[in-house]
Design a protein around this motif. Structure first.
Motif, PDB file in Angstrom:
ATOM      1  N   SER A  47      66.545  36.015  23.240  1.00 57.51           N
ATOM      2  CA  SER A  47      65.409  36.321  24.120  1.00 57.51           C
ATOM      3  C   SER A  47      65.630  37.659  24.815  1.00 57.51           C
ATOM      4  CB  SER A  47      65.243  35.218  25.177  1.00 57.51           C
ATOM      5  OG  SER A  47      64.982  33.993  24.562  1.00 57.51           O
ATOM      6  N   GLY A  50      65.323  40.427  22.043  1.00 54.48           N
ATOM      7  CA  GLY A  50      63.940  40.551  21.594  1.00 54.48           C
ATOM      8  C   GLY A  50      63.038  41.181  22.630  1.00 54.48           C
ATOM      9  N   SER A  51      63.165  40.741  23.881  1.00 57.39           N
ATOM     10  CA  SER A  51      62.310  41.300  24.933  1.00 57.39           C
ATOM     11  C   SER A  51      62.647  42.765  25.176  1.00 57.39           C
ATOM     12  CB  SER A  51      62.421  40.492  26.221  1.00 57.39           C
ATOM     13  OG  SER A  51      63.744  40.513  26.709  1.00 57.39           O
ATOM     14  N   GLY A  54      61.048  44.596  22.220  1.00 61.92           N
ATOM     15  CA  GLY A  54      59.588  44.573  22.329  1.00 61.92           C
ATOM     16  C   GLY A  54      59.050  45.527  23.381  1.00 61.92           C
ATOM     17  N   ALA A  78      56.207  39.219  27.275  1.00 65.71           N
ATOM     18  CA  ALA A  78      57.525  39.219  26.637  1.00 65.71           C
ATOM     19  C   ALA A  78      58.320  37.973  27.014  1.00 65.71           C
ATOM     20  CB  ALA A  78      58.295  40.483  27.010  1.00 65.71           C
ATOM     21  N   VAL A  81      56.697  35.206  24.677  1.00 66.21           N
ATOM     22  CA  VAL A  81      56.898  35.296  23.226  1.00 66.21           C
ATOM     23  C   VAL A  81      58.360  35.310  22.821  1.00 66.21           C
ATOM     24  CG1 VAL A  81      54.645  36.350  22.788  1.00 66.21           C
ATOM     25  CG2 VAL A  81      56.641  37.823  23.115  1.00 66.21           C
ATOM     26  N   PHE A  82      59.236  35.824  23.684  1.00 67.31           N
ATOM     27  CA  PHE A  82      60.658  35.841  23.349  1.00 67.31           C
ATOM     28  C   PHE A  82      61.429  34.712  24.027  1.00 67.31           C
ATOM     29  CE2 PHE A  82      59.419  40.265  22.565  1.00 67.31           C
ATOM     30  CZ  PHE A  82      59.813  40.370  21.236  1.00 67.31           C
ATOM     31  N   PRO A  85      59.073  30.950  22.559  1.00 65.95           N
ATOM     32  CA  PRO A  85      58.168  31.277  21.461  1.00 65.95           C
ATOM     33  C   PRO A  85      57.415  30.078  20.874  1.00 65.95           C
ATOM     34  CG  PRO A  85      60.445  31.405  20.728  1.00 65.95           C
ATOM     35  CD  PRO A  85      60.470  31.204  22.210  1.00 65.95           C
ATOM     36  N   THR A 173      57.383  40.813  17.845  1.00 66.63           N
ATOM     37  CA  THR A 173      57.899  39.443  17.951  1.00 66.63           C
ATOM     38  C   THR A 173      57.980  38.790  16.581  1.00 66.63           C
ATOM     39  OG1 THR A 173      56.860  39.267  20.122  1.00 66.63           O
ATOM     40  CG2 THR A 173      57.586  37.219  19.107  1.00 66.63           C
ATOM     41  N   SER A 177      61.584  37.785  15.243  1.00 67.71           N
ATOM     42  CA  SER A 177      61.829  36.347  15.136  1.00 67.71           C
ATOM     43  C   SER A 177      62.064  35.914  13.695  1.00 67.71           C
ATOM     44  CB  SER A 177      60.670  35.563  15.733  1.00 67.71           C
ATOM     45  OG  SER A 177      60.612  35.787  17.121  1.00 67.71           O
ATOM     46  N   TYR A 185      58.392  32.452  14.166  1.00 66.78           N
ATOM     47  CA  TYR A 185      57.246  32.768  15.040  1.00 66.78           C
ATOM     48  C   TYR A 185      56.168  33.311  14.133  1.00 66.78           C
ATOM     49  CZ  TYR A 185      54.325  34.920  18.601  1.00 66.78           C
ATOM     50  OH  TYR A 185      53.253  35.260  19.406  1.00 66.78           O
TER      51      TYR A 185
END
Length: 190
Positions: A47, A50-51, A54, A78, A81-82, A85, A173, A177, A185
Protein backbone atom coordinates in the motif's frame (compact mmCIF):
# COMPACT_ATOMS: atom_id res chain seq x y z
CA UNK A 1 4.38 10.69 61.30
CA UNK A 2 3.42 12.48 58.09
CA UNK A 3 0.65 10.17 57.00
CA UNK A 4 -1.89 8.66 59.27
CA UNK A 5 -3.37 5.26 58.58
CA UNK A 6 -6.65 6.93 57.70
CA UNK A 7 -5.05 9.22 55.06
CA UNK A 8 -3.04 6.33 53.65
CA UNK A 9 -6.17 4.20 53.35
CA UNK A 10 -8.10 7.01 51.62
CA UNK A 11 -5.26 7.60 49.12
CA UNK A 12 -5.01 3.90 48.42
CA UNK A 13 -8.78 3.74 47.76
CA UNK A 14 -8.56 6.75 45.40
CA UNK A 15 -5.69 5.14 43.51
CA UNK A 16 -7.71 1.94 43.10
CA UNK A 17 -10.71 3.80 41.68
CA UNK A 18 -8.48 5.71 39.25
CA UNK A 19 -6.86 2.44 38.20
CA UNK A 20 -10.29 0.84 37.68
CA UNK A 21 -11.38 3.76 35.47
CA UNK A 22 -8.24 3.45 33.35
CA UNK A 23 -8.73 -0.30 33.05
CA UNK A 24 -12.28 0.28 31.78
CA UNK A 25 -11.08 2.83 29.24
CA UNK A 26 -8.29 0.54 28.08
CA UNK A 27 -10.75 -2.35 27.81
CA UNK A 28 -13.02 -0.24 25.59
CA UNK A 29 -10.04 0.59 23.38
CA UNK A 30 -9.11 -3.09 23.24
CA UNK A 31 -12.65 -4.00 22.21
CA UNK A 32 -12.67 -1.49 19.36
CA UNK A 33 -9.72 -3.31 17.79
CA UNK A 34 -11.94 -6.22 16.80
CA UNK A 35 -13.96 -3.87 14.56
CA UNK A 36 -10.93 -2.47 12.75
CA UNK A 37 -9.24 -4.24 9.85
CA UNK A 38 -5.85 -5.78 10.44
CA UNK A 39 -3.32 -5.69 7.62
CA UNK A 40 -0.32 -7.91 7.01
CA UNK A 41 3.11 -6.31 6.79
CA UNK A 42 3.20 -7.22 3.10
CA UNK A 43 -0.11 -5.43 2.49
CA UNK A 44 1.11 -2.37 4.38
CA UNK A 45 4.35 -2.26 2.40
CA UNK A 46 2.54 -2.70 -0.92
CA UNK A 47 0.00 0.00 0.00
CA UNK A 48 2.87 2.32 0.87
CA UNK A 49 4.71 1.61 -2.37
CA UNK A 50 1.61 1.74 -4.56
CA UNK A 51 0.33 5.01 -3.14
CA UNK A 52 3.78 6.56 -3.48
CA UNK A 53 3.98 5.51 -7.13
CA UNK A 54 0.39 6.55 -7.89
CA UNK A 55 0.67 10.04 -6.44
CA UNK A 56 4.17 10.49 -7.89
CA UNK A 57 2.91 9.61 -11.39
CA UNK A 58 0.07 12.14 -11.06
CA UNK A 59 2.41 14.81 -9.70
CA UNK A 60 5.09 14.32 -12.36
CA UNK A 61 2.53 14.17 -15.17
CA UNK A 62 1.09 17.43 -13.85
CA UNK A 63 4.49 19.11 -13.77
CA UNK A 64 5.71 17.91 -17.15
CA UNK A 65 2.43 18.21 -19.08
CA UNK A 66 1.46 21.58 -17.57
CA UNK A 67 -2.02 20.15 -16.98
CA UNK A 68 -3.32 19.99 -13.41
CA UNK A 69 -3.84 16.24 -13.06
CA UNK A 70 -3.55 16.08 -9.28
CA UNK A 71 -5.85 17.44 -6.61
CA UNK A 72 -5.95 16.98 -2.84
CA UNK A 73 -8.82 14.43 -2.97
CA UNK A 74 -6.59 12.04 -4.90
CA UNK A 75 -4.68 11.46 -1.67
CA UNK A 76 -7.86 9.96 -0.23
CA UNK A 77 -8.43 8.04 -3.46
CA UNK A 78 -4.94 6.56 -3.08
CA UNK A 79 -5.81 5.42 0.46
CA UNK A 80 -8.78 3.52 -0.93
CA UNK A 81 -7.31 2.01 -4.11
CA UNK A 82 -3.99 1.01 -2.54
CA UNK A 83 -4.98 0.55 1.12
CA UNK A 84 -8.28 -1.30 0.71
CA UNK A 85 -8.42 -2.28 -2.98
CA UNK A 86 -11.20 -4.83 -2.37
CA UNK A 87 -13.57 -2.14 -1.09
CA UNK A 88 -16.56 -1.42 -3.32
CA UNK A 89 -15.71 2.28 -2.90
CA UNK A 90 -12.27 1.73 -4.48
CA UNK A 91 -13.43 0.14 -7.73
CA UNK A 92 -12.86 1.96 -11.06
CA UNK A 93 -16.55 2.75 -11.54
CA UNK A 94 -16.61 4.48 -8.16
CA UNK A 95 -13.29 6.29 -8.53
CA UNK A 96 -13.94 7.65 -12.01
CA UNK A 97 -17.71 8.05 -11.76
CA UNK A 98 -17.70 9.48 -8.24
CA UNK A 99 -14.98 12.05 -8.92
CA UNK A 100 -16.59 13.00 -12.22
CA UNK A 101 -19.96 13.55 -10.54
CA UNK A 102 -18.29 15.61 -7.80
CA UNK A 103 -16.59 17.80 -10.43
CA UNK A 104 -19.73 18.22 -12.54
CA UNK A 105 -21.76 19.09 -9.47
CA UNK A 106 -19.38 21.71 -8.11
CA UNK A 107 -18.77 23.42 -11.45
CA UNK A 108 -22.49 23.62 -12.17
CA UNK A 109 -23.26 25.00 -8.71
CA UNK A 110 -20.38 27.50 -8.85
CA UNK A 111 -21.68 28.83 -12.16
CA UNK A 112 -25.24 29.04 -10.87
CA UNK A 113 -24.67 30.34 -7.33
CA UNK A 114 -21.04 31.33 -6.80
CA UNK A 115 -18.80 30.21 -3.96
CA UNK A 116 -20.78 31.08 -0.85
CA UNK A 117 -20.45 28.74 2.14
CA UNK A 118 -23.91 27.29 1.55
CA UNK A 119 -22.82 26.34 -2.00
CA UNK A 120 -19.98 24.29 -0.49
CA UNK A 121 -22.49 22.38 1.61
CA UNK A 122 -24.87 22.00 -1.34
CA UNK A 123 -22.08 20.68 -3.58
CA UNK A 124 -21.03 18.00 -1.10
CA UNK A 125 -24.60 16.98 -0.26
CA UNK A 126 -25.60 16.85 -3.93
CA UNK A 127 -22.52 14.80 -4.78
CA UNK A 128 -23.37 12.29 -2.07
CA UNK A 129 -26.95 12.01 -3.28
CA UNK A 130 -25.98 11.65 -6.96
CA UNK A 131 -23.29 9.06 -6.28
CA UNK A 132 -25.76 7.08 -4.18
CA UNK A 133 -28.34 7.20 -6.97
CA UNK A 134 -25.79 6.15 -9.60
CA UNK A 135 -24.11 3.60 -7.29
CA UNK A 136 -20.75 5.31 -7.67
CA UNK A 137 -20.13 6.31 -4.04
CA UNK A 138 -16.50 7.32 -3.59
CA UNK A 139 -15.77 9.38 -0.44
CA UNK A 140 -13.10 11.57 -2.09
CA UNK A 141 -15.77 12.71 -4.57
CA UNK A 142 -17.23 14.86 -1.79
CA UNK A 143 -13.79 16.42 -1.39
CA UNK A 144 -13.62 16.99 -5.16
CA UNK A 145 -16.89 18.92 -4.92
CA UNK A 146 -15.70 20.94 -1.93
CA UNK A 147 -12.30 21.74 -3.45
CA UNK A 148 -14.03 22.76 -6.67
CA UNK A 149 -16.23 25.30 -4.91
CA UNK A 150 -13.34 26.54 -2.77
CA UNK A 151 -11.23 27.13 -5.87
CA UNK A 152 -14.06 28.65 -7.94
CA UNK A 153 -13.67 25.82 -10.45
CA UNK A 154 -14.33 26.39 -14.12
CA UNK A 155 -15.51 23.89 -16.72
CA UNK A 156 -11.98 22.59 -17.40
CA UNK A 157 -11.89 21.30 -13.79
CA UNK A 158 -14.15 18.47 -14.94
CA UNK A 159 -11.58 17.19 -17.44
CA UNK A 160 -8.41 18.05 -15.53
CA UNK A 161 -7.88 17.13 -12.78
CA UNK A 162 -11.11 15.24 -12.04
CA UNK A 163 -11.62 12.90 -14.99
CA UNK A 164 -8.09 12.48 -16.34
CA UNK A 165 -6.56 12.31 -12.84
CA UNK A 166 -9.06 9.62 -11.84
CA UNK A 167 -8.35 7.59 -14.96
CA UNK A 168 -4.58 7.87 -14.42
CA UNK A 169 -4.76 6.71 -10.80
CA UNK A 170 -6.98 3.77 -11.80
CA UNK A 171 -4.51 2.78 -14.54
CA UNK A 172 -1.54 3.05 -12.16
CA UNK A 173 -3.42 0.98 -9.57
CA UNK A 174 -4.36 -1.60 -12.20
CA UNK A 175 -0.77 -1.96 -13.45
CA UNK A 176 0.78 -1.98 -9.96
CA UNK A 177 -1.73 -4.39 -8.44
CA UNK A 178 -1.54 -6.86 -11.31
CA UNK A 179 2.27 -6.93 -11.19
CA UNK A 180 2.06 -8.07 -7.57
CA UNK A 181 0.93 -11.69 -7.12
CA UNK A 182 -2.20 -12.15 -5.04
CA UNK A 183 -3.31 -8.55 -5.28
CA UNK A 184 -5.80 -8.37 -8.15
CA UNK A 185 -7.48 -5.07 -8.95
CA UNK A 186 -10.23 -4.37 -9.74
CA UNK A 187 -12.76 -6.76 -8.28
CA UNK A 188 -15.17 -5.48 -10.92
CA UNK A 189 -15.29 -2.71 -13.51
CA UNK A 190 -18.97 -1.82 -13.50
Amino acid sequence: MLYSKKNYSARKQTNRSVLKRWKRRFYVLQQSRKHQPKFSWQHILLSYLGSFIGIAVLAYLSVYSSYPLIAAPFGATAVLVFGVPDSPLAQPRNVIGGNLIGALTCVTLVHLFGTAPWVMALAVATTIKLTQLTRTVHPPAGAVALVGVLSNAQWDFILTPALVGSIVIVIVTLVFSNLVPGRPYPKHWL
